[in-house]
Scaffold this active site. Sequence first.
Site, PDB file in Angstrom:
ATOM      1  N   ASP A 109      38.728 109.483  26.558  1.00  0.00           N
ATOM      2  CA  ASP A 109      37.873 109.870  25.433  1.00  0.00           C
ATOM      3  C   ASP A 109      36.957 111.025  25.834  1.00  0.00           C
ATOM      4  O   ASP A 109      36.663 111.199  27.019  1.00  0.00           O
ATOM      5  CB  ASP A 109      36.993 108.691  24.995  1.00  0.00           C
ATOM      6  CG  ASP A 109      37.819 107.547  24.434  1.00  0.00           C
ATOM      7  OD1 ASP A 109      38.951 107.793  23.999  1.00  0.00           O
ATOM      8  OD2 ASP A 109      37.317 106.410  24.450  1.00  0.00           O
TER       9      ASP A 109
HETATM   10  N1  URA Z   1      39.726 103.123  26.992  1.00  0.00           N
HETATM   11  C1  URA Z   1      38.790 103.707  26.221  1.00  0.00           C
HETATM   12  O1  URA Z   1      38.139 103.075  25.411  1.00  0.00           O
HETATM   13  N2  URA Z   1      38.594 105.044  26.384  1.00  0.00           N
HETATM   14  C2  URA Z   1      39.270 105.781  27.285  1.00  0.00           C
HETATM   15  O2  URA Z   1      39.040 106.978  27.394  1.00  0.00           O
HETATM   16  C3  URA Z   1      40.236 105.151  28.081  1.00  0.00           C
HETATM   17  C4  URA Z   1      40.441 103.806  27.903  1.00  0.00           C
END
Ligand code: URA
Length: 246
Positions: A109
């Site tokens: 993310d």
């Molecule tokens: N899980 C999440 O919530 N975000 C990420 O970036 C990777 C795994």
Amino acid sequence: MVERGRQRLDKVLAHMGFGTRQEVKKLIREKRVEVNGELAKDPGLHVLPGRDHIEVDGEPVEYRQYIYLMLNKPQGVLSATEDRFAPVVVDLLPPEYRAFHPFPVGRLDKDAEGLLLLTNDGKLAHKLLSPKKRVPKTYFAVVSGIVTDEDVEAFRQGVILDDGYRTMPGELKILRSGPESEVELTIYEGKYHQVKRMFEAVGKKVTYLKRIAMGPLMLDKPLKPGDYRELTEDEIKSLQELNPAR
Ligand code: URA
């Protein structure tokens, strides 16, 4: 007919990071490029990368097709190769790496940080992302709320996400339990926002997320957010040798 594997000299040099095709043509015009000991005059000369000996400014050009980079993705940067509005991970790389057109293997993310593999090896990327391979990914997270042994058990069983999906078992380790808990979670799949949604499923909120391992790769401790390094031969081999899940 062009022998199989032969490519135009200007294309090979551009691929190796010596600039755009136009810039490479200029290098050739300036008599700075030699092929097998002879001055190269024609940018369209067909060479066999890896077999023909190419030099630029008297330095041998080491040909390679693929690059593999470990990046510590910083917060605020997208796991993408381009975006109209936000900075993307390949912007963090110098031109000599960007020339290989690397892309991120999977996503983190925008507000997450940590281990991201960048490569132009599509076959390896496909393998690592295949749900069938169940490549483990380990995250360090700070969670708002007291993480309990019940949560550990719930994750071990699999939790139901907001869309009704039941996750595969995950291994949750509590590092510190309190109003702001610290945990490590290993999961074997990669649903959208999975870690955040798993904690939402048990009524908690992830406030900081960092990936620390993916398959056999561990994020280097000294690698600061925004830093990257090439994988070693052994690391590349360990990724290529990943076995399919039972
Ligand atoms: N899980 C999440 O919530 N975000 C990420 O970036 C990777 C795994």
